[in-house]
Motif scaffolding. Structure first.
Motif, PDB file in Angstrom:
ATOM      1  N   CYS A 293      43.043  39.760  40.348  1.00  0.00           N
ATOM      2  CA  CYS A 293      41.812  39.046  40.665  1.00  0.00           C
ATOM      3  C   CYS A 293      41.000  39.187  39.274  1.00  0.00           C
ATOM      4  O   CYS A 293      41.320  39.925  38.550  1.00  0.00           O
ATOM      5  N   CYS A 308      38.095  34.543  40.740  1.00  0.00           N
ATOM      6  CA  CYS A 308      38.768  35.284  41.798  1.00  0.00           C
ATOM      7  C   CYS A 308      38.051  36.496  42.004  1.00  0.00           C
ATOM      8  O   CYS A 308      38.377  37.403  41.048  1.00  0.00           O
ATOM      9  N   THR A 317      41.284  35.427  50.253  1.00  0.00           N
ATOM     10  CA  THR A 317      40.894  36.022  48.904  1.00  0.00           C
ATOM     11  C   THR A 317      39.633  34.928  48.730  1.00  0.00           C
ATOM     12  O   THR A 317      39.631  34.008  49.173  1.00  0.00           O
TER      13      THR A 317
END
Length: 360
Positions: A293, A308, A317
């Protein structure tokens, strides 16, 4: 057009459906066609490492060495480095941390970098393909947009960082005050059995007034003081009991009471420690690790929709939208979110208490 036909054929073949999607999301057959899409963005992406371990991905946002990444995977004082697409690696320091978005700004002494150019997540539609970018030639994961940009509600709107050290106390909904009305600390209403607090001798009715010498006037201040901690860290907790001040060393634990939804979500792998409380999210079904991430997410046209920000569920996600990130960059560079001595953002707003002040 060839990519669209490939993806459509793949879906028709039945590879799209769960539980196989967890493996498909980062399957090399599916990742390969995205190479040309992500190539223009790779030079603006870095791998963030702590003590020689990969912890996150980052995005270059200024040519003079400024990088954004996921804050809750970092700690002040650790050996942080960033690795560029050409394999070179440089030391980095944290220059800012913004708790509402879980973004941290790093700085490296490198010039003439290629900053990321953000798009607008509000233009993407449900079902659109997206890819999460690493410094490698293929994305770390691909998937589709499962819900358009929205504001989280209920428990998902509450900030909770499960990466941090856990004290194991519940606190009163109203912070205790002195005779002048000034908040003096965080009052304990219950101590969890076998928790770090219980082992250190803390009891119901104690008022925690400081951690490591930093005053904690209220529940939020206590949470902030522990934000940069990790399980097994030792901290000095100062508290009032029957009007007398005491200080005890506490070895922090980790939260061990996941609810049913957490247990189900974790069946697909490890989730991000901080996965709630963001101002806006774009929801996707990409399957990736928490250490993947922090980096850019693009659509099939190469538009950078955001970063992200969290692996939030088995096939869920979250992307922090570009329109939230862009206005913050100048404020980060101006020092508005410089870390405090406790390692937390100096711009941390209070939040509503969702569990009768359960510690963190």
């Amino acid at each position: 057009m060839m990519m669209y036909r490939f993806l459509f054929a793949l879906a028709i073949a039945g590879l799209w459906s769960a539980p196989g999607w967890a493996q498909l999301s980062n399957n090399s057959r599916l990742l390969a066609p995205f190479r040309s899409v992500i190539e223009p963005v790779r030079d603006s992406t870095v791998r963030v490492r702590v003590n020689d371990q990969d912890v996150a991905i980052g995005a270059i946002v200024a040519a003079d060495g400024y990088i954004l990444t996921k804050a809750s995977e970092l700690r002040s004082g650790e050996n942080i480095t960033v690795r560029f697409v050409d394999g070179t690696e440089f030391p980095a320091r944290i220059v800012g941390s913004h708790r509402p978005t879980d973004l941290a700004m790093l700085h490296v002494d490198v010039r003439n970098l290629k900053p990321l150019r953000f798009g607008d997540s509000r233009k993407v539609k449900p079902g659109a393909w997206v890819a999460a970018i690493d410094i490698k030639s293929e994305p770390v994961a691909v998937g589709i947009v499962s819900a358009v940009t929205r504001k989280p509600t209920g428990p998902d709107a509450m900030i909770d960082n499960l990466n941090r050290g856990y004290l194991g106390v519940f606190m009163t909904a109203e912070d205790p005050t002195d005779d002048t009305g000034k908040v003096i600390g965080a009052k304990v209403t219950r101590v969890e059995r076998n928790s770090a607090a219980a082992k250190a001798g803390l009891k119901e009715g104690d008022i925690i007034v400081a951690v490591n010498g930093v005053k904690t006037p209220g529940r939020q201040a206590l949470r902030d003081a522990l934000e940069n901690s990790r399980p097994n860290d030792k901290v000095r907790v100062t508290y009032l009991r029957d009007g007398k001040e005491h200080t005890v060393e506490v070895t922090l634990g980790e939260q061990t009471m996941p609810d049913r939804s957490d247990i189900q979500n974790r069946l697909g792998g490890t989730l991000s420690g901080r996965r709630t409380g963001f101002p806006l999210i774009l929801q996707t079904d990409m399957f990736l690790k928490p250490s993947d991430c922090g980096g850019p997410v693009v659509d099939l046209d190469g538009n950078v929709l955001g970063l992200c920000i969290a692996r939030a569920g088995r096939v869920e996600t979250h992307v922090l939208p570009a329109e939230i990130i862009v206005p913050l960059i100048a404020e980060f560079k101006a020092g508005k979110f410089a870390p405090s001595s406790s390692g937390t953002s100096t711009s941390t707003p209070p939040r509503k208490d969702e569990k009768n002040g359960q510690d963190k």
